[in-house]
Design a protein around this motif. Structure first.
Motif, short mmCIF file in Angstrom:
data_model
loop_
_atom_site.label_atom_id
_atom_site.label_comp_id
_atom_site.label_asym_id
_atom_site.label_seq_id
_atom_site.Cartn_x
_atom_site.Cartn_y
_atom_site.Cartn_z
N GLY A 84 0.84 -1.19 0.00
CA GLY A 84 0.00 0.00 0.00
C GLY A 84 0.87 1.24 0.00
N SER A 85 0.26 2.38 -0.39
CA SER A 85 1.07 3.60 -0.30
C SER A 85 1.35 3.93 1.15
CB SER A 85 0.45 4.79 -1.04
OG SER A 85 -0.91 4.66 -1.19
N ASP A 86 0.57 3.35 2.07
CA ASP A 86 0.85 3.54 3.50
C ASP A 86 2.29 3.15 3.84
OD1 ASP A 86 -1.74 4.38 3.92
OD2 ASP A 86 -2.45 2.45 4.67
N TYR A 114 0.24 10.51 7.14
CA TYR A 114 1.50 11.27 7.16
C TYR A 114 1.88 11.57 8.61
CZ TYR A 114 -0.74 12.24 2.65
OH TYR A 114 -1.43 12.13 1.47
N ALA A 159 -1.74 15.89 -0.64
CA ALA A 159 -2.53 14.94 -1.43
C ALA A 159 -3.28 15.73 -2.50
CB ALA A 159 -3.51 14.19 -0.54
N ASN A 163 -7.64 14.10 0.24
CA ASN A 163 -8.59 13.35 1.03
C ASN A 163 -8.58 13.99 2.41
OD1 ASN A 163 -10.08 11.49 2.45
ND2 ASN A 163 -8.59 9.84 2.33
N ASP A 190 0.75 12.92 -3.00
CA ASP A 190 -0.02 11.68 -2.88
C ASP A 190 -1.17 11.73 -3.88
OD1 ASP A 190 -1.63 9.55 -2.15
OD2 ASP A 190 -1.39 9.90 0.01
N ALA A 192 -3.35 9.29 -4.73
CA ALA A 192 -4.17 8.08 -4.54
C ALA A 192 -5.43 8.12 -5.41
CB ALA A 192 -4.54 7.92 -3.07
N THR A 217 -1.62 4.18 -6.01
CA THR A 217 -2.10 2.98 -5.34
C THR A 217 -3.05 2.20 -6.22
OG1 THR A 217 -3.26 2.15 -3.37
CG2 THR A 217 -3.98 4.28 -4.21
N SER A 219 -5.41 0.67 -4.63
CA SER A 219 -6.51 0.49 -3.67
C SER A 219 -7.80 1.20 -4.05
CB SER A 219 -6.10 1.02 -2.30
OG SER A 219 -5.02 0.30 -1.79
N LYS A 220 -7.74 2.24 -4.87
CA LYS A 220 -8.93 3.04 -5.11
C LYS A 220 -9.50 2.71 -6.50
CE LYS A 220 -8.30 4.56 -1.02
NZ LYS A 220 -7.37 5.54 -0.51
N VAL A 229 -1.25 -2.85 -2.59
CA VAL A 229 -0.19 -2.53 -3.54
C VAL A 229 -0.13 -1.01 -3.74
CG1 VAL A 229 0.80 -2.91 -5.83
CG2 VAL A 229 -0.56 -4.72 -4.75
C1 LIG Z 1 -6.64 5.67 0.60
C2 LIG Z 1 -5.47 6.57 0.60
C3 LIG Z 1 -4.17 6.07 0.64
C4 LIG Z 1 -3.92 4.64 1.02
O1 LIG Z 1 -3.52 3.89 0.02
P1 LIG Z 1 -3.04 2.39 0.23
O2 LIG Z 1 -2.28 2.19 -1.03
O3 LIG Z 1 -4.27 1.57 0.35
O4 LIG Z 1 -2.17 2.30 1.45
C5 LIG Z 1 -3.10 6.93 0.51
N1 LIG Z 1 -3.32 8.26 0.40
C6 LIG Z 1 -4.54 8.79 0.39
C7 LIG Z 1 -4.73 10.26 0.26
C8 LIG Z 1 -5.66 7.96 0.51
O5 LIG Z 1 -6.88 8.50 0.58
#
Ligand SMILES: *Cc1c(COP(=O)(O)O)cnc(C)c1O
Length: 377
Positions: A84-86, A114, A159, A163, A190, A192, A217, A219-220, A229
């Motif tokens: 994840g980007s986390d 962050y 970001a 978000n 970021d 995402a 990411t 994820s979205k 990832v």
């Molecule tokens: C959802 C989100 C992430 C998380 O992404 P992962 O790849 O699932 O860890 C990162 N940054 C922002 C701004 C998000 O909203």
């Protein structure tokens, strides 16, 4: 890469850090037939008859890095992937900031990780709040540059789209800020939610401005939040530094296989359709929410959610919960004491939301959300 990466952006005590030398990374590449260097099992697990999971994976699986680079339109040497980007956020904080000495700058309201990563690493967090324009938010890049200098911070996390704001930061502002910071700090953008926005990725600027790093990411938009990832896109020299700071095998083999498949032509065409549908439904959702008598501001933004302010957030949350609909209460965030964030779902999800409000009379009708609340309780 036209421009060079400044070593001053990396923690001084880690500049010559080699990281963990695993069996995978220390093998010289000489032709080999029998692999007895990593203490793996001699035969496959009973649940994995083909033995696909028997070996440790490549730290940065070559095929995954290549498809990610092609998907994001950058050179594979600029890509680092992780859980994840986390995880990429966390690795960047650890590689750049010396605990107790260097800080990071954020612009609230923003994504929580962050500050969490910084705090866990003993790094102070400085906030330059965004300005609320009633239907969108803006980031004050001049004030951020000033704060970086004042606090001697090493990273700015922004970001775009944001978000929970959904607002996009103009590319010109990001480039101005990166230029201002140049050798002093890293600008992490970021992205995402970039797939839902009409502004191109700032990753294409890294060749000219090597203190920019971009986060993407699966994820979205790609629908793979469960696979974990995330991708960092950055100057190749900085990517090298991060790979030494990251855990030895960050991408599990089943995840690699899923992610590579998800970036093939068929899946990507389906992803593109989902993105277009989400963008259409986003404006419909914004209209429904804006039509509620208790809603005082609607931020449709350029992501896959809509943020609203309400005079009765409790009533809205409870009304939706009564119908089995869960949305995100944002009231814990500074500046958002009356806000709710609703993710864009399917057309059917949208109809469920519409029905819940229509039934309760929370819409433009004379009955407001307070009355709806009394009827529920
Ligand atoms: C959802 C989100 C992430 C998380 O992404 P992962 O790849 O699932 O860890 C990162 N940054 C922002 C701004 C998000 O909203």
């Amino acid at each position: 890469m036209k421009a060079r990466f400044s070593p001053a952006l990396v923690r001084e005590d880690l500049r010559d850090f080699a990281g963990y030398s695993s069996a995978r990374t220390s093998h010289t590449g000489a032709p080999a037939r029998i692999w007895l260097n990593a203490n793996e099992a001699a035969s496959a697990s009973a649940i994995d008859p083909e033995g696909k999971q028997r070996r440790y994976p490549q730290p940065q699986p070559r095929d995954l890095v290549e498809v990610l680079a092609s998907c994001y339109g950058v050179d594979p040497a600029m890509v680092i992937t992780g859980r994840g980007s986390d995880e990429v956020i966390d690795v960047i904080v650890r590689a750049v900031c010396l605990p107790g000495a260097d800080g990071i700058v954020i612009s609230s309201p923003t994504f929580g990780m962050y500050a969490v990563s910084a705090r866990l690493h003993g790094v102070p967090v400085h906030d330059v709040p965004q300005t609320d324009h009633g239907d969108r938010w803006s980031v004050d890049v001049a004030a951020i540059a000033h704060t970086v200098r004042e606090t001697k911070s090493k990273i700015v996390f922004l970001a775009s789209p944001g978000n929970p704001t959904g607002s996009v930061i103009p590319t010109a502002d990001l480039l101005w800020l990166a230029t201002e910071l140049s050798d002093a700090a890293l600008l992490v953008v970021d992205e995402a939610y970039q797939e839902f926005s009409d502004q191109p990725s700032v990753a294409y600027q890294i060749g000219d401005q090597p203190n920019i790093a971009v986060l993407r990411t699966l994820s979205k938009a790609h629908g793979l939040a469960g696979a974990r990832v995330g991708t960092g896109i950055m100057h190749p020299q900085f990517a090298q530094v991060l790979s030494r700071v990251q855990a030895p095998y960050p991408v599990p083999e089943p995840v690699r296989a899923i992610a590579v498949a998800a970036l093939g032509d068929v899946a990507r065409a389906a992803t593109e359709e989902r993105i277009q549908a989400t963008i259409t439904l986003r404006s419909e959702l914004a209209q429904i929410l804006a039509g509620l008598s208790s809603v005082t501001a609607t931020y449709a933004g350029q992501a896959n959610f809509v943020l609203v302010r309400s005079t009765g957030p409790d009533a809205v949350l409870r009304l939706l919960a009564e119908h089995g609909i869960v949305v995100r209460d944002m009231r814990h965030l500074p500046g958002l004491q009356d806000a709710i964030r609703v993710t864009v779902g399917t057309a059917a999800d949208l109809e469920a939301i519409r029905a819940a409000f229509t039934e309760s009379g929370a819409g433009k009708s004379p009955i407001d959300v307070d009355q709806a609340k009394q009827r529920i309780t």
